[in-house]
Design a protein around this motif. Structure first.
Motif, PDB file in Angstrom:
ATOM      1  N   GLY A 139      40.297  20.870  25.473  1.00  0.00           N
ATOM      2  CA  GLY A 139      39.485  20.041  26.510  1.00  0.00           C
ATOM      3  C   GLY A 139      37.981  19.830  25.959  1.00  0.00           C
ATOM      4  O   GLY A 139      37.598  18.777  26.432  1.00  0.00           O
ATOM      5  N   LYS A 140      37.450  20.292  24.892  1.00  0.00           N
ATOM      6  CA  LYS A 140      36.128  19.896  24.424  1.00  0.00           C
ATOM      7  C   LYS A 140      36.260  19.136  23.228  1.00  0.00           C
ATOM      8  O   LYS A 140      37.156  19.224  22.443  1.00  0.00           O
ATOM      9  CB  LYS A 140      35.562  21.363  24.227  1.00  0.00           C
ATOM     10  CG  LYS A 140      35.338  22.111  25.549  1.00  0.00           C
ATOM     11  CD  LYS A 140      34.658  23.575  24.992  1.00  0.00           C
ATOM     12  CE  LYS A 140      34.450  24.377  26.301  1.00  0.00           C
ATOM     13  NZ  LYS A 140      33.888  25.488  25.909  1.00  0.00           N
ATOM     14  N   LEU A 141      35.094  18.153  23.118  1.00  0.00           N
ATOM     15  CA  LEU A 141      35.044  17.570  21.884  1.00  0.00           C
ATOM     16  C   LEU A 141      34.789  18.326  20.495  1.00  0.00           C
ATOM     17  O   LEU A 141      33.671  18.849  20.360  1.00  0.00           O
ATOM     18  CB  LEU A 141      33.874  16.284  22.059  1.00  0.00           C
ATOM     19  CG  LEU A 141      34.067  15.388  20.955  1.00  0.00           C
ATOM     20  CD1 LEU A 141      35.152  14.613  20.978  1.00  0.00           C
ATOM     21  CD2 LEU A 141      32.670  14.186  21.337  1.00  0.00           C
ATOM     22  N   ALA A 142      35.689  18.255  19.524  1.00  0.00           N
ATOM     23  CA  ALA A 142      35.656  19.109  18.423  1.00  0.00           C
ATOM     24  C   ALA A 142      35.208  18.397  17.235  1.00  0.00           C
ATOM     25  O   ALA A 142      34.333  18.870  16.444  1.00  0.00           O
ATOM     26  CB  ALA A 142      37.017  19.681  18.091  1.00  0.00           C
ATOM     27  N   ALA A 143      35.458  17.043  17.115  1.00  0.00           N
ATOM     28  CA  ALA A 143      34.958  16.283  16.184  1.00  0.00           C
ATOM     29  C   ALA A 143      34.895  14.730  16.609  1.00  0.00           C
ATOM     30  O   ALA A 143      35.649  14.623  17.534  1.00  0.00           O
ATOM     31  CB  ALA A 143      35.733  16.334  14.861  1.00  0.00           C
ATOM     32  N   MET A 144      34.242  13.899  15.878  1.00  0.00           N
ATOM     33  CA  MET A 144      34.049  12.303  16.236  1.00  0.00           C
ATOM     34  C   MET A 144      33.754  11.688  14.989  1.00  0.00           C
ATOM     35  O   MET A 144      32.945  12.069  14.016  1.00  0.00           O
ATOM     36  CB  MET A 144      33.340  12.189  17.327  1.00  0.00           C
ATOM     37  CG  MET A 144      31.552  12.532  17.001  1.00  0.00           C
ATOM     38  SD  MET A 144      30.752  11.799  18.703  1.00  0.00           S
ATOM     39  CE  MET A 144      29.085  12.173  17.776  1.00  0.00           C
TER      40      MET A 144
END
Length: 225
Positions: A139-144
């Protein structure tokens, strides 16, 4: 003149003119979008025009062709050499993964990840500049990664960052690979900027098919007073 010369000025006068604030001497993006701005010529007159844009107190990040100092009284917030790299025509293989499109609702997480990993200027509205993709874990942003500057025939890949807990898993390459496909489908060529001393990243990008085009200098300045 090459489209990537005086890049920010060209972007704000062409494909991203809808974001432009300024006049014939100085232009900038709204600070909530990004700190990037540009001068038509690097003269006291143009710096005065930029000072008028900085009434909100926000500094401006300029791309210079060579190291330079602003006029007396201006504060240099940051100065960093940047390597501009352009992708060739080669294929860029990547491991397919589930990705998500990022937008307004994701902005707080995007800003937090950018502040943690420091890929460059990133604001609460930076996602409005183009397509931004992410990979989530638990549920958490790991990469972008996403698209930032756009000029005729070229689109910049920017904000390539991975949370320290998720490095080494190929997330950045997958996100870049998808963005590269999107950019090429529009008949454009991808390019990017990377700190000149980040030799690890530069070598990684070279293996992907990017080549060094020019050395630029990021100068972040704030007006006197």
């Amino acid at each position: 003149m090459h489209p990537l010369d005086n890049l920010i000025w060209t972007a704000l006068g062409s494909r991203q003119a809808n974001f432009a604030e300024g006049n014939g001497h100085a232009r900038r993006f709204p600070p909530s979008v990004t700190a990037l701005g540009a001068l038509s010529t690097y003269t006291p007159e143009s710096y005065q025009a930029l000072a008028e844009l900085q009434d909100d107190g926000a500094p401006t990040a300029l791309f210079l062709d060579a190291p330079a100092h602003p006029p007396p009284g201006w504060k240099v917030v940051r100065s960093v050499p940047l390597t501009q790299m352009v992708l060739g025509d080669n294929a860029v293989p990547y491991e397919p993964m589930e990705t998500v499109s990022l937008g307004t609702a994701d902005s707080p997480e995007m800003v937090a990840l950018a502040e943690l990993t420091k890929p460059g200027p990133f604001g609460v509205r930076t996602h409005e500049l183009g397509t931004y993709l992410g990979i989530r874990r638990d549920g958490k942003l790991a990469a972008m990664a996403g698209e930032r500057l756009r000029v005729p025939g070229y689109t910049e890949i920017s904000a390539v960052c991975t949370h320290p807990e998720h490095t080494g898993k190929g997330y950045a390459r997958t996100l870049m690979g998808i963005l590269i496909e999107h950019i090429r489908q529009r008949g454009e060529r991808p390019f990017l900027h990377v700190r000149h001393d980040n030799t690890r990243a530069i070598e990684l990008y070279k293996r992907m098919g990017f080549s060094e085009r020019v050395l630029l200098h990021l100068l972040v300045v704030r007006k006197p007073g």
